[in-house]
Design an enzyme around this catalytic site. Structure first.
Site, PDB file in Angstrom:
ATOM      1  N   ARG A   1      -2.280 122.415 -84.615  1.00  0.00           N
ATOM      2  CA  ARG A   1      -2.599 121.104 -85.153  1.00  0.00           C
ATOM      3  C   ARG A   1      -1.891 120.622 -86.772  1.00  0.00           C
ATOM      4  O   ARG A   1      -1.637 121.811 -87.369  1.00  0.00           O
ATOM      5  CB  ARG A   1      -4.011 120.683 -85.657  1.00  0.00           C
ATOM      6  CG  ARG A   1      -4.845 120.497 -84.450  1.00  0.00           C
ATOM      7  CD  ARG A   1      -6.156 120.370 -84.701  1.00  0.00           C
ATOM      8  NE  ARG A   1      -6.792 121.644 -85.367  1.00  0.00           N
ATOM      9  CZ  ARG A   1      -7.202 121.753 -86.376  1.00  0.00           C
ATOM     10  NH1 ARG A   1      -6.787 120.845 -87.434  1.00  0.00           N
ATOM     11  NH2 ARG A   1      -7.789 122.967 -86.967  1.00  0.00           N
TER      12      ARG A   1
ATOM     13  N   TYR B   1       1.082 120.111 -78.143  1.00  0.00           N
ATOM     14  CA  TYR B   1       0.290 121.350 -78.372  1.00  0.00           C
ATOM     15  C   TYR B   1      -1.180 120.999 -78.600  1.00  0.00           C
ATOM     16  O   TYR B   1      -1.506 120.312 -79.446  1.00  0.00           O
ATOM     17  CB  TYR B   1       0.737 122.245 -79.500  1.00  0.00           C
ATOM     18  CG  TYR B   1       0.066 123.423 -79.598  1.00  0.00           C
ATOM     19  CD1 TYR B   1       0.586 124.587 -78.811  1.00  0.00           C
ATOM     20  CD2 TYR B   1      -1.092 123.647 -80.346  1.00  0.00           C
ATOM     21  CE1 TYR B   1      -0.213 125.727 -78.761  1.00  0.00           C
ATOM     22  CE2 TYR B   1      -1.738 124.941 -80.346  1.00  0.00           C
ATOM     23  CZ  TYR B   1      -1.246 125.835 -79.352  1.00  0.00           C
ATOM     24  OH  TYR B   1      -1.970 127.121 -79.634  1.00  0.00           O
TER      25      TYR B   1
ATOM     26  N   LYS C   1     -10.159 116.960 -80.064  1.00  0.00           N
ATOM     27  CA  LYS C   1     -10.608 116.790 -81.517  1.00  0.00           C
ATOM     28  C   LYS C   1     -10.213 115.252 -81.870  1.00  0.00           C
ATOM     29  O   LYS C   1     -11.057 114.642 -82.616  1.00  0.00           O
ATOM     30  CB  LYS C   1      -9.528 117.332 -82.450  1.00  0.00           C
ATOM     31  CG  LYS C   1      -9.510 118.851 -82.350  1.00  0.00           C
ATOM     32  CD  LYS C   1     -10.987 119.522 -82.753  1.00  0.00           C
ATOM     33  CE  LYS C   1     -10.953 121.138 -82.131  1.00  0.00           C
ATOM     34  NZ  LYS C   1     -11.696 122.000 -82.832  1.00  0.00           N
TER      35      LYS C   1
ATOM     36  N   HIS D   1     -18.476 119.513 -85.192  1.00  0.00           N
ATOM     37  CA  HIS D   1     -17.538 120.793 -84.981  1.00  0.00           C
ATOM     38  C   HIS D   1     -18.241 122.004 -84.880  1.00  0.00           C
ATOM     39  O   HIS D   1     -18.411 122.724 -85.602  1.00  0.00           O
ATOM     40  CB  HIS D   1     -16.445 120.816 -86.088  1.00  0.00           C
ATOM     41  CG  HIS D   1     -15.241 121.892 -85.595  1.00  0.00           C
ATOM     42  ND1 HIS D   1     -14.486 122.340 -86.635  1.00  0.00           N
ATOM     43  CD2 HIS D   1     -14.912 122.381 -84.579  1.00  0.00           C
ATOM     44  CE1 HIS D   1     -13.623 123.188 -86.125  1.00  0.00           C
ATOM     45  NE2 HIS D   1     -13.793 122.883 -84.513  1.00  0.00           N
TER      46      HIS D   1
ATOM     47  N   SER E   1     -12.006 126.097 -87.752  1.00  0.00           N
ATOM     48  CA  SER E   1     -11.495 126.604 -86.587  1.00  0.00           C
ATOM     49  C   SER E   1     -10.738 128.083 -86.705  1.00  0.00           C
ATOM     50  O   SER E   1     -10.604 128.325 -87.655  1.00  0.00           O
ATOM     51  CB  SER E   1      -9.979 125.857 -86.454  1.00  0.00           C
ATOM     52  OG  SER E   1     -10.179 124.363 -86.305  1.00  0.00           O
TER      53      SER E   1
ATOM     54  N   CYS F   1     -12.493 130.733 -86.610  1.00  0.00           N
ATOM     55  CA  CYS F   1     -13.574 131.582 -87.359  1.00  0.00           C
ATOM     56  C   CYS F   1     -14.542 132.157 -86.536  1.00  0.00           C
ATOM     57  O   CYS F   1     -15.571 132.831 -86.951  1.00  0.00           O
ATOM     58  CB  CYS F   1     -14.163 130.762 -88.570  1.00  0.00           C
ATOM     59  SG  CYS F   1     -12.881 130.446 -90.124  1.00  0.00           S
TER      60      CYS F   1
ATOM     61  N   ASP G   1     -17.392 124.652 -79.326  1.00  0.00           N
ATOM     62  CA  ASP G   1     -16.660 124.054 -80.206  1.00  0.00           C
ATOM     63  C   ASP G   1     -17.093 122.649 -80.671  1.00  0.00           C
ATOM     64  O   ASP G   1     -16.886 122.192 -82.006  1.00  0.00           O
ATOM     65  CB  ASP G   1     -15.080 123.904 -79.837  1.00  0.00           C
ATOM     66  CG  ASP G   1     -14.096 123.514 -80.757  1.00  0.00           C
ATOM     67  OD1 ASP G   1     -14.118 124.127 -81.828  1.00  0.00           O
ATOM     68  OD2 ASP G   1     -13.076 122.665 -80.338  1.00  0.00           O
TER      69      ASP G   1
ATOM     70  N   ARG H   1      -3.358 130.802 -77.574  1.00  0.00           N
ATOM     71  CA  ARG H   1      -4.526 130.169 -76.825  1.00  0.00           C
ATOM     72  C   ARG H   1      -4.913 130.505 -75.616  1.00  0.00           C
ATOM     73  O   ARG H   1      -4.030 130.642 -74.594  1.00  0.00           O
ATOM     74  CB  ARG H   1      -4.725 128.587 -77.194  1.00  0.00           C
ATOM     75  CG  ARG H   1      -4.634 128.081 -78.365  1.00  0.00           C
ATOM     76  CD  ARG H   1      -6.097 127.974 -79.000  1.00  0.00           C
ATOM     77  NE  ARG H   1      -6.127 127.747 -80.569  1.00  0.00           N
ATOM     78  CZ  ARG H   1      -7.112 127.425 -81.268  1.00  0.00           C
ATOM     79  NH1 ARG H   1      -8.299 127.327 -80.536  1.00  0.00           N
ATOM     80  NH2 ARG H   1      -7.138 127.437 -82.445  1.00  0.00           N
TER      81      ARG H   1
HETATM   82  O1  SAT Z   1      -5.894 122.941 -81.685  1.00  0.00           O
HETATM   83  S1  SAT Z   1      -7.257 122.571 -81.434  1.00  0.00           S
HETATM   84  O2  SAT Z   1      -7.491 121.491 -82.515  1.00  0.00           O
HETATM   85  O3  SAT Z   1      -7.732 122.249 -80.430  1.00  0.00           O
HETATM   86  C1  SAT Z   1      -8.237 124.103 -81.936  1.00  0.00           C
HETATM   87  C2  SAT Z   1      -8.770 124.065 -83.280  1.00  0.00           C
HETATM   88  O4  SAT Z   1      -8.053 124.099 -84.409  1.00  0.00           O
HETATM   89  O5  SAT Z   1     -10.005 124.147 -83.489  1.00  0.00           O
HETATM   90 MN    MN Z   2     -12.282 123.703 -83.117  1.00  0.00          MN
END
Ligand code: SAT
Ligand code: MN
Length: 590
Positions: A78, A206, A215, A235, A257, A259, A284, A376
């Site tokens: 991101r 991405y 998100k 989140h 994210s 963690c 998530d 991922r």
């Molecule tokens: O790339 S994402 O935002 O979907 C994953 C994350 O950063 O939690």
């Molecule tokens: Mn996340």
């Protein structure tokens, strides 16, 4: 574009068809493909993606139904500096978000979209965020020129005609437009127009930048709508904790994210906890709303996991390893010569020869990582052996505990319980965490990440805190709020807590507290476990480390409070007074 393709094949809803037509006239795709979500369609699109080189078919003996994708090396996470909240005024977006005036941003992005899909296909993806038939579920439609996005959205959401069925003839759906352009970071924008329930994403291909249900809708737009409609978009993972006598307690937990939300949500209890079982509702995102019985109910709006691959193995997360054995899309991991996947921290010896995430030959002597640190897997939740059966329940699950946690090498104890909701909101609001590879930026630096929502709150963070405080009035039986930190280290840099499966011990104390089954000891930070109530059976040689992990160092805490002020000062004009009082109370207790 053939005019014939403009006629939607599976919806009569003119709000949908008119908008698609407008966007098609703007982007000028060669074709429009109306997705219906069927298995046949998946096969067709997968074959096409393989033919075009967007996906590589993996070893089907080892990984049936699995495919591999490499993103552009400039497009691997991101990008917060390209993410905009376009509310009418800058104040509504607040000082922690990038803001642009909606008209200006529409003009700029429609300019970039003009003719952007020439030579490409525009896919129309109808999807649901939330269980079918839930009053909390939202409908989205994403238009994209990326077949990779279609195949990922198919896993991550309930995608296809179900969404048109839930929508009926309503105009209440999220409008998401995504076009890759030439995947140029200089022309990358992820723009949210909360007042219009609209998202435009250009220049990336991405993850969180382009899977617009995740998100963008479920958190940024979701949080904005939640404030308006009296619910919460967070989140957070959601898990069900089942005791040996079948008592189920649902817990939601916010961690930034990368963690360990996915690992925690799929935890398998250690052998000392015979009869205990963890069920994953979500890994998530949680949408939470007060129910008629006065409790806070949560749904997982997603249908799949977009999890970090590196570090995932049979010790850290056996359920994830089983989940990603089939029907999974891998992005930016490394490949073995026989087309199996590999990443740093996978089980077994390091293979002598790999192809790295950029497509270059790799050996164990190579200086760079074989898999990108933010590589991922996209896997359907129904593959998860520990999937909670309530995951499709339109009502959701009643939440008894909320946990806030960050990645902190010092200061923050392993576990404490806050005194009450307002104190819990303060602890969430002042959460800090070391940055990870999930976002572009300086890895390892501690930054304030309130409720793990700093990159995901679709409006002013100060108003978001006020919303949290106000929600208390609508929840008769509010969840208890806890703080955890799995990542505290000793002087030599070693983790003080073994983590992973052993986190069950912390969870059990949380559950016991929710049911009023054990007393606790008061400290300046909150309630901590008494030694006799914290199960360390089988982990007795860790007792001194546990004590170290629980230590409250007053000097460190003075520094902590001062460092928290940085965010509070930034938000000062909109910061609810309650949080300033909480800060005073904490200082007085210290
Ligand atoms: O790339 S994402 O935002 O979907 C994953 C994350 O950063 O939690
Ligand atoms: Mn996340």
């Amino acid at each position: 574009m053939k005019t014939l393709e403009l006629a939607a094949q599976n919806t009569q809803n003119s709000n949908v068809t008119q908008w698609v037509e407008e966007m098609a006239i703007l982007c000028k795709p060669d074709h429009i493909f109306w997705c219906n979500g069927s298995d046949m369609e998946k096969e067709e699109l997968t074959c096409e993606a393989v033919d075009k080189g967007v996906l590589i078919q993996l070893n089907q003996q080892k990984l049936p139904g699995c495919y591999y994708h490499r993103s552009n090396p400039n497009d691997v996470a991101r990008v917060e500096q390209c993410t905009f909240i376009c509310t009418q005024t800058r104040e509504e977006a607040g000082p922690t978000n990038n803001w642009a005036a909606p008209e200006e941003m529409y003009r700029k992005l429609y300019g970039l979209c003009e003719g952007s899909m020439q030579g490409r296909t525009m896919y129309v993806i109808p999807y649901l965020m939330g269980p079918i038939g839930s009053p909390m579920t939202k409908v989205g439609i994403e238009l994209t020129d990326s077949i990779y996005v279609v195949l990922n959205m198919r896993i991550m959401t309930r995608m296809g005609n179900v969404a048109y069925e839930q929508l009926g003839d309503s105009k209440d759906f999220n409008r998401g437009l995504h076009t890759m352009l030439d995947v140029n970071p200089d022309r990358r924008y992820i723009a949210h127009f909360p007042q219009d329930n609209t998202i435009i994403s250009v220049g990336s291909a991405y993850g969180g930048n382009v899977l617009l249900g995740k998100k963008c809708l479920a958190l940024r737009i979701g949080s904005f709508l939640g404030r308006k409609e009296q619910w919460m978009a967070e989140h957070m993972l959601i898990m069900g904790v089942e005791s040996p006598v079948g008592e189920k307690t649902y817990v939601a937990a916010a961690f930034p994210s990368a963690c360990g939300k996915t690992n925690f949500s799929m935890l398998i209890p250690p052998k000392q906890f015979q009869g205990w079982k963890i069920w994953t509702v979500g890994d998530d995102i949680a949408w939470m709303k007060p129910g008629p019985d006065g409790r806070l109910y949560a749904i997982n709006p997603e249908a799949g996991y977009f999890g970090v691959a590196p570090g995932t193995n049979m010790t850290s997360n056996p359920n994830a390893m089983k989940t990603i054995q089939r029907d999974t899309i891998y992005t930016n991991v490394a490949l073995t010569p026989d087309l199996d996947v590999w990443w740093e921290g996978k089980d077994g010896p390091v293979p002598p020869k790999l192809t790295d995430w950029k497509g270059n030959p790799w050996t164990p002597d190579s200086k760079e990582k074989a898999a990108h640190p933010n590589s991922r897997f996209t896997a359907p939740m129904h593959n998860n052996p520990a999937l909670a059966k309530e995951v499709d329940d339109p009502q959701g699950v009643p939440i008894s505990a909320i946990i806030f946690g960050g990645r902190r090498a010092s200061t923050i104890p392993l576990i404490y319980q806050t005194f009450n909701w307002i104190h819990g909101v303060y602890v969430g609001a002042t959460m800090g965490s070391e940055m990870t590879a999930a976002a572009a930026g300086t890895i390892g630096q501690v930054r304030r990440d309130p409720m793990a929502m700093l990159p995901f709150c679709g409006y002013n963070m100060g108003d978001y805190f006020t919303h949290w405080l106000k929600m208390r009035k609508h929840i008769k039986y509010p969840p208890k709020i806890f703080s955890v930190n799995w990542f505290r280290k000793d002087d030599r840099g070693h983790f003080l807590w073994p983590g992973f499966t052993e986190n069950m011990r912390v969870l059990k104390w949380i559950v016991d507290r929710c049911h009023g089954r054990c007393a606790a000891q008061e400290t300046p930070l909150g309630w901590v476990p008494k030694a006799e109530d914290f199960d360390m059976e089988g982990l007795e040689d860790h007792l001194s480390k546990l004590n170290e992990a629980q230590e409250i160092d007053l000097e460190e805490w003075k520094r902590e409070v001062i460092s928290q002020d940085e965010l509070f000062i930034k938000l000062y004009p909109d910061l609810p007074r309650e949080l300033i009082f909480q800060r005073e109370l904490l200082i007085a207790r210290l």
